[in-house]
Design a protein around this motif. Sequence first.
Motif, mmCIF file in Angstrom:
data_model
loop_
_atom_site.group_PDB
_atom_site.id
_atom_site.type_symbol
_atom_site.label_atom_id
_atom_site.label_comp_id
_atom_site.label_asym_id
_atom_site.label_seq_id
_atom_site.Cartn_x
_atom_site.Cartn_y
_atom_site.Cartn_z
ATOM 1 N N ALA A 1 0.862 -1.186 0.000
ATOM 2 C CA ALA A 1 0.000 0.000 0.000
ATOM 3 C C ALA A 1 0.892 1.226 0.000
ATOM 4 O O ALA A 1 2.041 1.178 0.436
ATOM 5 N N SER A 2 0.352 2.343 -0.508
ATOM 6 C CA SER A 2 1.176 3.542 -0.481
ATOM 7 C C SER A 2 0.322 4.795 -0.429
ATOM 8 O O SER A 2 -0.844 4.796 -0.820
ATOM 9 N N VAL A 3 0.935 5.855 0.109
ATOM 10 C CA VAL A 3 0.362 7.184 0.057
ATOM 11 C C VAL A 3 1.526 8.103 -0.311
ATOM 12 O O VAL A 3 2.619 7.989 0.252
ATOM 13 N N ALA A 4 1.317 8.930 -1.302
ATOM 14 C CA ALA A 4 2.450 9.705 -1.801
ATOM 15 C C ALA A 4 2.133 11.192 -1.821
ATOM 16 O O ALA A 4 0.972 11.601 -1.905
ATOM 17 N N SER A 5 3.217 11.982 -1.751
ATOM 18 C CA SER A 5 3.071 13.431 -1.788
ATOM 19 C C SER A 5 4.388 14.037 -2.257
ATOM 20 O O SER A 5 5.450 13.459 -2.038
ATOM 21 N N VAL B 1 -5.003 6.046 2.213
ATOM 22 C CA VAL B 1 -4.050 5.219 1.453
ATOM 23 C C VAL B 1 -4.418 5.419 -0.018
ATOM 24 O O VAL B 1 -5.580 5.309 -0.383
ATOM 25 N N ASP B 2 -3.438 5.758 -0.828
ATOM 26 C CA ASP B 2 -3.743 6.095 -2.238
ATOM 27 C C ASP B 2 -4.084 4.881 -3.080
ATOM 28 O O ASP B 2 -4.974 4.926 -3.925
ATOM 29 N N GLY B 3 -3.345 3.821 -2.865
ATOM 30 C CA GLY B 3 -3.583 2.674 -3.718
ATOM 31 C C GLY B 3 -2.899 1.428 -3.190
ATOM 32 O O GLY B 3 -2.040 1.507 -2.301
ATOM 33 N N LEU B 4 -3.313 0.280 -3.717
ATOM 34 C CA LEU B 4 -2.758 -0.997 -3.298
ATOM 35 C C LEU B 4 -2.154 -1.705 -4.510
ATOM 36 O O LEU B 4 -2.618 -1.528 -5.631
ATOM 37 N N ALA B 5 -1.151 -2.510 -4.209
ATOM 38 C CA ALA B 5 -0.625 -3.402 -5.247
ATOM 39 C C ALA B 5 -0.631 -4.804 -4.680
ATOM 40 O O ALA B 5 -0.128 -5.028 -3.580
ATOM 41 N N VAL B 6 -1.254 -5.722 -5.390
ATOM 42 C CA VAL B 6 -1.387 -7.094 -4.890
ATOM 43 C C VAL B 6 -0.643 -8.053 -5.818
ATOM 44 O O VAL B 6 -0.860 -8.050 -7.033
ATOM 45 N N ALA C 1 6.967 8.676 -0.826
ATOM 46 C CA ALA C 1 5.934 7.640 -0.769
ATOM 47 C C ALA C 1 5.975 6.943 0.594
ATOM 48 O O ALA C 1 7.028 6.455 1.009
ATOM 49 N N GLY C 2 4.808 6.968 1.267
ATOM 50 C CA GLY C 2 4.676 6.172 2.483
ATOM 51 C C GLY C 2 4.264 4.770 2.090
ATOM 52 O O GLY C 2 3.277 4.601 1.378
ATOM 53 N N VAL C 3 5.049 3.765 2.511
ATOM 54 C CA VAL C 3 4.799 2.398 2.035
ATOM 55 C C VAL C 3 4.903 1.406 3.184
ATOM 56 O O VAL C 3 5.404 1.736 4.270
ATOM 57 N N LEU D 1 4.612 3.904 5.841
ATOM 58 C CA LEU D 1 3.268 4.414 5.567
ATOM 59 C C LEU D 1 2.711 5.188 6.758
ATOM 60 O O LEU D 1 2.128 6.265 6.608
ATOM 61 N N THR D 2 2.919 4.629 7.937
ATOM 62 C CA THR D 2 2.379 5.231 9.158
ATOM 63 C C THR D 2 3.028 6.602 9.392
ATOM 64 O O THR D 2 2.343 7.577 9.733
ATOM 65 N N THR D 3 4.320 6.672 9.213
ATOM 66 C CA THR D 3 5.038 7.935 9.372
ATOM 67 C C THR D 3 4.531 8.962 8.371
ATOM 68 O O THR D 3 4.321 10.134 8.689
ATOM 69 N N ALA D 4 4.311 8.484 7.111
ATOM 70 C CA ALA D 4 3.858 9.377 6.043
ATOM 71 C C ALA D 4 2.489 9.949 6.362
ATOM 72 O O ALA D 4 2.233 11.137 6.145
ATOM 73 N N GLN D 5 1.605 9.086 6.884
ATOM 74 C CA GLN D 5 0.253 9.583 7.183
ATOM 75 C C GLN D 5 0.298 10.701 8.219
ATOM 76 O O GLN D 5 -0.446 11.667 8.141
ATOM 77 N N ARG D 6 1.198 10.540 9.213
ATOM 78 C CA ARG D 6 1.334 11.608 10.206
ATOM 79 C C ARG D 6 1.912 12.871 9.560
ATOM 80 O O ARG D 6 1.412 13.969 9.767
#
Lengths: 240, 393
Positions: free
Chosen positions: B98-102, B215-220, B118-120, B203-208
């Motif tokens: 999972a990721s969230v990016a900025s 969460v922007d998106g998932l890769a499975v 990217a928070g991953v 990811l957790t650090t990025a969200q803070r």
Amino acid sequence: MTAAIEVRQAARTYRVGQTEVAALRGVSLTVRRGDHIAVVGPSGSGKSTLLQLLGGLDRPTAGSVVIDGHDTTTVGEAELARIRNRVVGFVFQGFHLQPRTSALDNVALPLVYRGVRRAERRRRAAELLDRVGLGARARHLPGQLSGGEQQRVAIARALVTEPAVLLADEPTGNLDSASGGHLLDLLEQLNAEHGVALAVVTHDHDVAARARRRIVMRDGRIITDTEHDITAAPTGPARA
Amino acid sequence: MRIGEAARVAVGALVAARLRTGLTVLGVMIGVSSVMVLIAIGDGTRREVAGRVDQLGSNLLLVVPGKLEIGMPTVSRMQLSDVEAVARVVGDPKRVAASVASGEMVQAGTAKTFTTVAGVLENNRTVLVRDIARGGYLSRTDVDSARRVAVLGATVARVLYGDADPVGRQITVAGVRFRVAGVFAPLGQSLGVDRDDEVHIPLTTAQRLFATTRVDGLAVRADDPAGMAALGDRIVAELAERHPDSAFSVVTQDQILSVLGDILDVLTGVLGATAGISLLVSGVGVANIMLVSVRERTREIGLRKAVGARPADIAAQFLAEAVLLTSVGGVLGIALGAAATVAVERLTPLPTLLTGWCIALSFGVAAAVGIIFGVLPALRAARLDPAPALRTE
């Protein structure tokens, strides 16, 4: 002698802008095998137009021209080209040789359009060059030959297809009198030995005098068409 | 008249007019080589995209918010709990990244760069197949404890530290201090985008840091390529249940490849057509020069007709000349195009790929141009009346 070319009431008009110009106004004649004809007359009398009709270079606008049994007013372009290739040979005042092509290949050109293979073309062309006395100059370019020699190359080219009729438009017009005289000797010899009919358009009375049959034209019409006894014709030096 | 005879005459005529022939051939050369280079770039790009997808593997599913349509971008409503739910559907949390990016400013001392942060999750490296050049990657503990650690892309590492080893050093991301845990092995450029211009943090650090829970998106990573469609459906169903008023989509690498392939087809077509215009212009040049040639050789045409050339013979002769012009231009253009393609490959970031069909197409088009643009002059020559033609001065 049988008819090689039959002209019946042939007329040829040209359209120049809005006006029609009549070059031939109803001409009839028969060219027989072995004929030796001179066509004379002033400029604009229709001599050259007649020669073009005789050779299938042009078609009459009225009447008909039948070359070796083919009516030129009814056959297609390709068939007319085939007739020109097989039945007639042309000699022009300006020679019309290909400048970058050897005498040999100039002579061989008509055989290209008969589908003759290259080696055979050259063999036959060499034979013709021999016959006109230029065997030794086969590899020369036209620019390296004198006017008389160039015209002899043109005659060899006209004969390489063994035509029934040789049509010449002022063949000596660009030559000095000596060369012109030799050329006429050659033409007459070909006529006598090989039975090729000759039709020569000329301004030159001496040239005309050497023909057995003389056609005089004026204003697009044949005025007289007379046979001469060749033995009675003067054969002295051609021109002063 | 045989083809060989027509070709012989054509060669003679072209050699006699060397300068004109040379300039016309040059025009065709430029046309052919530009068609070739642009197609080579199109093919090279296609190969690069395909290579990237191959590298990621065909069993990768990407889960994104919204419908797969071009339109308004959708802001994700997915959260970390959704990632866990999807992991339960998949049956293995290691397979769900999972990721969230900025975009953020990253700084080390006086050196700084604006890059994608990217928070991953710690499994990102394995799911998306990334190699580490120095140090290590993020750990489970880093994510669980929201540690301030970062893994730098090769470009970011170079900008901030040059050749020095960044591992263990301090950087700031959006003004917050992080420790560098590792550096990615370089990926290079792809489609003009620098793929090494990024920083990974937990990811957790990025969200803070980004003050968000999304969460922007998932890769499975699916274990069974055959069951991917079904797995995708189950994932979408699970997410739809959790967010009834949102839409979710699943795309596979094959779908991306097919969409990109379509785009590249259009792109290659547009590029090729643009170059084709120059080929067209060169064709007009061929037609022009052939018309001049016909006019110049009117007497020759008249004579050939007088000694028995049929209209078709004359047409064949001039058509052979035009085709010869463009064929010679085509062959030389292919040589020039091959050289230009090598130059593009070496001197620009654009990828290239020379294929046999591209070469064959370039030559075929050149020959076709000769036929198409040779027809008009050839027909004009064929239709000339012999008697007036012979009188031409």
